[in-house]
Design an enzyme around this catalytic site. Structure first.
Site, PDB file in Angstrom:
ATOM      1  N   GLY A   1      84.260 -29.967 -16.383  1.00 41.55           N
ATOM      2  CA  GLY A   1      85.378 -30.570 -17.105  1.00 41.55           C
ATOM      3  C   GLY A   1      86.420 -31.169 -16.184  1.00 41.55           C
TER       4      GLY A   1
ATOM      5  CD  GLU B   1      82.727 -33.336 -18.905  1.00 41.22           C
ATOM      6  OE1 GLU B   1      83.113 -32.150 -18.910  1.00 41.22           O
ATOM      7  OE2 GLU B   1      81.940 -33.811 -19.734  1.00 41.22           O
TER       8      GLU B   1
ATOM      9  CD  GLU C   1      79.536 -29.620 -16.924  1.00 44.27           C
ATOM     10  OE1 GLU C   1      78.825 -30.034 -15.976  1.00 44.27           O
ATOM     11  OE2 GLU C   1      80.661 -30.088 -17.196  1.00 44.27           O
TER      12      GLU C   1
ATOM     13  CB  ALA D   1      85.425 -25.670 -19.571  1.00 45.21           C
TER      14      ALA D   1
HETATM   15  N1  3HC Z   1      86.300 -20.633 -15.411  1.00 47.12           N
HETATM   16  C1  3HC Z   1      86.925 -19.462 -15.254  1.00 47.12           C
HETATM   17  N2  3HC Z   1      86.993 -18.813 -14.093  1.00 47.12           N
HETATM   18  C2  3HC Z   1      86.397 -19.378 -13.044  1.00 47.12           C
HETATM   19  C3  3HC Z   1      85.718 -20.596 -13.122  1.00 47.12           C
HETATM   20  C4  3HC Z   1      85.683 -21.245 -14.381  1.00 47.12           C
HETATM   21  N3  3HC Z   1      85.098 -22.419 -14.549  1.00 47.12           N
HETATM   22  N4  3HC Z   1      85.223 -20.893 -11.911  1.00 47.12           N
HETATM   23  C5  3HC Z   1      85.586 -19.905 -11.094  1.00 47.12           C
HETATM   24  N5  3HC Z   1      86.298 -18.986 -11.770  1.00 47.12           N
HETATM   25  C6  3HC Z   1      86.902 -17.760 -11.249  1.00 47.12           C
HETATM   26  C7  3HC Z   1      85.842 -16.797 -10.741  1.00 47.12           C
HETATM   27  O1  3HC Z   1      85.351 -16.000 -11.789  1.00 47.12           O
HETATM   28  C8  3HC Z   1      86.637 -15.999  -9.735  1.00 47.12           C
HETATM   29  O2  3HC Z   1      87.403 -15.071 -10.451  1.00 47.12           O
HETATM   30  P1  3HC Z   1      87.652 -13.611  -9.862  1.00 47.12           P
HETATM   31  O3  3HC Z   1      88.372 -13.834  -8.578  1.00 47.12           O
HETATM   32  O4  3HC Z   1      88.410 -12.948 -10.925  1.00 47.12           O
HETATM   33  O5  3HC Z   1      86.282 -13.018  -9.666  1.00 47.12           O
HETATM   34  C9  3HC Z   1      87.597 -17.031  -9.143  1.00 47.12           C
HETATM   35  O6  3HC Z   1      87.651 -18.098 -10.104  1.00 47.12           O
HETATM   36  C10 3HC Z   1      87.158 -17.612  -7.819  1.00 47.12           C
HETATM   37  O7  3HC Z   1      85.827 -18.053  -7.955  1.00 47.12           O
HETATM   38  P2  3HC Z   1      84.727 -17.784  -6.831  1.00 47.12           P
HETATM   39  O8  3HC Z   1      84.812 -16.368  -6.384  1.00 47.12           O
HETATM   40  O9  3HC Z   1      83.436 -18.273  -7.370  1.00 47.12           O
HETATM   41  O10 3HC Z   1      85.265 -18.723  -5.658  1.00 47.12           O
HETATM   42  P3  3HC Z   1      84.462 -19.666  -4.686  1.00 47.12           P
HETATM   43  O11 3HC Z   1      85.480 -20.339  -3.870  1.00 47.12           O
HETATM   44  O12 3HC Z   1      83.338 -18.935  -4.059  1.00 47.12           O
HETATM   45  O13 3HC Z   1      83.767 -20.772  -5.640  1.00 47.12           O
HETATM   46  C11 3HC Z   1      83.614 -22.466  -7.324  1.00 47.12           C
HETATM   47  C12 3HC Z   1      84.539 -21.645  -6.378  1.00 47.12           C
HETATM   48  C13 3HC Z   1      82.690 -23.350  -6.522  1.00 47.12           C
HETATM   49  C14 3HC Z   1      84.513 -23.295  -8.178  1.00 47.12           C
HETATM   50  C15 3HC Z   1      82.780 -21.512  -8.193  1.00 47.12           C
HETATM   51  O14 3HC Z   1      83.619 -20.540  -8.746  1.00 47.12           O
HETATM   52  C16 3HC Z   1      82.075 -22.190  -9.317  1.00 47.12           C
HETATM   53  O15 3HC Z   1      81.017 -22.776  -9.143  1.00 47.12           O
HETATM   54  N6  3HC Z   1      82.640 -22.092 -10.532  1.00 47.12           N
HETATM   55  C17 3HC Z   1      82.004 -22.589 -11.740  1.00 47.12           C
HETATM   56  C18 3HC Z   1      82.207 -24.051 -11.901  1.00 47.12           C
HETATM   57  C19 3HC Z   1      81.556 -24.521 -13.164  1.00 47.12           C
HETATM   58  O16 3HC Z   1      80.484 -24.096 -13.556  1.00 47.12           O
HETATM   59  N7  3HC Z   1      82.212 -25.450 -13.852  1.00 47.12           N
HETATM   60  C20 3HC Z   1      81.720 -26.007 -15.070  1.00 47.12           C
HETATM   61  C21 3HC Z   1      82.266 -25.201 -16.195  1.00 47.12           C
HETATM   62  S1  3HC Z   1      81.574 -25.716 -17.725  1.00 47.12           S
HETATM   63  C22 3HC Z   1      82.475 -27.059 -18.175  1.00 47.12           C
HETATM   64  O17 3HC Z   1      83.310 -27.532 -17.455  1.00 47.12           O
HETATM   65  C23 3HC Z   1      82.169 -27.595 -19.537  1.00 47.12           C
HETATM   66  C24 3HC Z   1      82.743 -28.958 -19.778  1.00 47.12           C
HETATM   67  O18 3HC Z   1      81.762 -29.912 -19.484  1.00 47.12           O
HETATM   68  C25 3HC Z   1      83.165 -29.127 -21.203  1.00 47.12           C
END
Ligand code: 3HC
Ligand code: NAI
Length: 700
Positions: free
Chosen positions: A102, A105, A125, A63
């Site tokens: 997501g 998912e 998450e 998400a």
């Molecule tokens: N939403 C919005 N922005 C995101 C994002 C997300 N889920 N994941 C990464 N980004 C953004 C970062 O903020 C960053 O933005 P910036 O360049 O403006 O600072 C850019 O994407 C690149 O991210 P990273 O610098 O972290 O790049 P890496 O290559 O080092 O890592 C990654 C990539 C492994 C995907 C890491 O960003 C990460 O772990 N992201 C979070 C993933 C996550 O937690 N997903 C679950 C979300 S909750 C969900 O899905 C709920 C659902 O179950 C309903």
């Protein structure tokens, strides 16, 4: 912005390509478009099956975290997943990069899954204080069983494509080009469905539920392991996975939704989101926008003690060539042994293969002569924390390093500008403050001197990132960001110690706040002698009016240097690392109180926590006001990654806004009146109050 979702029909297969750089986060506009594209494929007579894939470096990573905390926009992710799963034509999902949250998912809502061999799949998450909220808790265990599903959701760690195949999360690993194989497979599946088969829906799968006893055992084990957990999400995850076995799919989804909403609204989730964005914000520093980093391929490390050995190990792992300098053969041998031990541990733990270690060691050049550093691009000094020793090393580096090479120091407290002045090229000098153990700790403070060139700062940031670290920009002062706040924290703890709290009460209160260890446990572990030496060094310049607690000095005078001498604030019997409270220490503290005429008073855990937190916040605000830290978020990252501040509390500056600057200031001012200058509110807090701003407004 990319095109969000493109639609293309190839040989009877609708190929929906998600395209939302950089990480294909599933924002509202994208969800809307994907919903429409699915409907279009369903209605398109030229289409008999659908492939969902992604453009760019990865399948969706989840998400869009930026939407959390805002009013939800339709269609919600669970609705989208349900729509995908309900499709009448088979849906094949082609996964590359990291399918997370997501994103995974969506893949689980598709009917069949194929992944690149290098793909990784995860449900992270929990790291954001929430749980999978789009069917992940219900679909995953139906495919994999409880244990693998819980492992993924509770650890947040992704699994490899191979592991995903083994546990039934995906069906195939692509042997050739992922999209082509997905399309070919979708075509076959489309034909089968036209011949009367139904698409295979995860909601109808039973493979993971086939052994209810094992399933419920896994639930019971995890539930037990989570007893006392401070975070709301993990127990909810276990409940939802249990529900997947026991209640109908729709009921399970409703339970998941309710738990998701509740966790999303929690203080812990807000703090964890702050930590996530703060860790990315710190990488944005003005120097990186203005200057190009210099090339670093060859690196020198001077001093192979605890820190030097750790730093060399990290640099080798990142592919750099490392020349390691010690003062004599014996010290060099000891340093090499440290590096070898770190490598052996990495192999033992499965973090490196023996041949990788051999390749890394081949890039290490151990020497006892600094002249060998003539070719390096950057040298990091990690010799004793002694200004004279460091000045001598810097003068030597200045003599042997080629023009344009960078001189870095790992000093914890010393004045970078003074070290720079010992060289003919202060613009090439910078602080690279690693944390112990350097091969584990993610934080590096990049200490920018008054004359550091912008390209040197940019290089330090680029190098730290390459080493897998999170660099935070700090200015020059005694202790930079982290150790300066630590000093304030220790000071306030010492005041309470003298005023009536025991070290054990203070440690317990701070553990209860969320630190893994209390300040006195940490002091015992690090060794009391180091801080003692520093206090002696600073004694001459100390303001005599300042309150000074002598208890630590008295312990040191009694030869109690902490764990390494078997006694410090705690007693360590038989080399144990777990200290026991020691009546001798309490007696020593009592005697000191009596000597000073202090009548001990009781401190509640809440008061201990509040005082420690306020001292950290106030020092943090001073650091900000002085321009030592760029933003409040930078301070939070330092405390989270370097000092064990509980992540789910977001950091001291995040906590300050939560308390509210008005009550915080009032309390500081009252303490300052009653107890002295230590508590005087930082000028920045007063400025913010006057403007009606919060600390977070300074994060930009
Ligand atoms: N939403 C919005 N922005 C995101 C994002 C997300 N889920 N994941 C990464 N980004 C953004 C970062 O903020 C960053 O933005 P910036 O360049 O403006 O600072 C850019 O994407 C690149 O991210 P990273 O610098 O972290 O790049 P890496 O290559 O080092 O890592 C990654 C990539 C492994 C995907 C890491 O960003 C990460 O772990 N992201 C979070 C993933 C996550 O937690 N997903 C679950 C979300 S909750 C969900 O899905 C709920 C659902 O179950 C309903
Ligand atoms: P250490 O005492 O373990 O190692 C210092 C090493 O430097 C010794 O092996 C010594 O032989 C070597 N050395 C001394 N003079 C030398 C010279 N002229 N040339 C080459 N080698 C020389 O010390 P430690 O703990 O590794 O600390 C090193 C630096 O890192 C200090 O500045 C310290 O403040 C800083 N630091 C320490 C942390 C810690 O937790 N120990 C954390 C962060 C920074």
């Amino acid at each position: 912005m990319g095109k969000l979702v493109t639609y293309e029909v190839r040989e009877g297969v609708a190929v929906l390509t998600i395209d939302n750089p950089p990480v294909n986060a599933l924002g509202a506009a994208l969800r809307r478009k994907l919903m429409r594209r699915i409907a279009r494929a369903e209605g398109d007579e030229a289409v008999r099956a659908t492939v969902i894939r992604a453009a760019g470096r990865t399948f969706p990573v989840g998400a869009d975290v930026r939407e959390f905390g805002q009013p939800p926009k339709a269609p919600l992710l669970p609705e989208l997943c349900d729509r995908i799963e309900a499709a009448q034509k088979p849906v094949v999902v082609a996964i590359h990069g990291t399918a997370l949250g997501g994103g995974l998912e969506i893949a689980l809502a598709g009917h069949y899954r194929i992944a690149d061999s290098g793909a990784r799949l995860g449900l992270p998450e929990v790291l954001l204080g929430i749980l999978p909220g789009a069917g992940g808790t219900q679909r995953t265990p139906r495919l994999t069983g409880a244990d693998p599903a819980l492992e993924m959701m509770l650890s947040g760690r992704p699994v490899s494509a191979q592991r995903a195949l083994e546990i039934g999360l995906i069906d195939r690993i692509a042997e050739g080009e992922l999209t082509e194989e997905a399309i070919a497979w979708a075509r076959e599946l489309g034909e089968a469905v036209e011949a009367g088969a139904t698409p295979r829906r995860s909601r109808d799968q039973r493979a993971g539920l086939a052994d209810p006893d094992a399933y419920l055992r896994a639930i019971a084990e995890r539930r037990k392991a989570l007893q006392g957990s401070r975070l709301p999400a993990p127990p909810r995850i276990v409940d939802c996975v249990e529900a997947a076995l026991l209640v109908p799919f729709e009921t399970g989804l409703a339970m998941e939704r309710a738990a998701f909403e509740e966790c999303l609204a929690s203080d812990e989730a807000a703090a964890l989101r702050h930590a996530f964005f703060a860790e990315r914000l710190v990488a944005k520093v003005p120097e990186l926008a203005r200057a190009e980093p210099r090339e670093v391929a060859r690196l020198g490390v001077v001093g192979a003690g605890l820190m030097g050995a750790g730093i060399a190990t990290v640099c080798l792992a990142a592919g750099l060539e490392v020349t390691l300098v010690e003062r004599d053969e014996a010290a060099l041998a000891a340093g090499l042994e440290r590096i070898e031990k770190l490598h052996a541990r990495a192999v033992e733990k499965g973090r490196a293969r023996p041949e990788q270690v051999a390749e890394r060691m081949a890039r290490l050049r151990p020497v006892t002569d600094m002249e060998a550093l003539g070719e390096v691009d950057l040298a990091i000094e990690a010799v004793f924390e002694d200004e004279q020793a460091k000045r001598a090393v810097f003068a030597g580096l200045d003599r042997v390093l080629r023009p344009g090479a960078i001189l870095a120091t790992n000093t914890s407290y010393l004045d970078i500008d003074a070290l720079a002045a010992a060289t003919s090229r202060p613009e090439d000098v910078i602080g690279l403050h690693f944390f112990s153990p350097a091969h584990v700790m993610k934080l590096v403070e990049v200490v920018v001197g008054a004359r550091s060139d912008e390209a040197v700062t940019a290089t330090a940031f680029a190098l730290a990132r390459r080493l897998g670290k999170v660099p935070v920009r700090a200015g020059v002062c005694d202790g930079f960001i982290g150790n300066r706040i630590l000093t304030a924290y220790r000071q306030v703890a010492d005041f309470m110690l003298e005023d009536g709290a025991s070290p054990y009460e203070i440690d317990a209160a701070m553990r209860d706040y969320g630190f893994a260890l209390g300040p006195y446990q940490v002091a015992d572990m690090a060794g009391l002698d180091i801080a003692w030496a520093r206090r002696k060094r600073l004694a001459a310049s100390r303001d005599p009016a300042e309150r000074y607690v002598r208890i630590a000095d008295l312990l040191c005078e009694a030869g109690r240097f902490g764990q390494k001498t078997g006694a410090g604030y705690y007693r360590y019997e038989g080399g144990s690392r777990h200290g026991a409270p020691d009546p001798e220490v309490l007696a020593l503290i009592d005697a000191e109180r009596a000597e000073r005429g202090i009548r001990p008073r009781p401190f509640s855990p809440e008061e201990i926590q509040r005082r420690c937190l306020e001292a950290m916040i106030n020092e943090g605000a001073r650091i900000l006001g002085e321009g030592i830290a760029l933003r409040p978020a930078d301070i939070d990252v330092v405390m989270l990654l370097g000092y064990g501040f509980p992540r789910w509390r977001g950091g001291p500056m995040f906590e300050a806004d939560r308390i509210g600057l008005l009550p915080l200031h009032a309390e500081l001012a009252r303490r300052a009146r009653e107890e002295g200058d230590f508590w005087r509110p930082a000028p920045l807090l007063e400025e913010l109050l006057a403007d009606g701003r919060r600390l977070r407004d300074l994060n930009g």
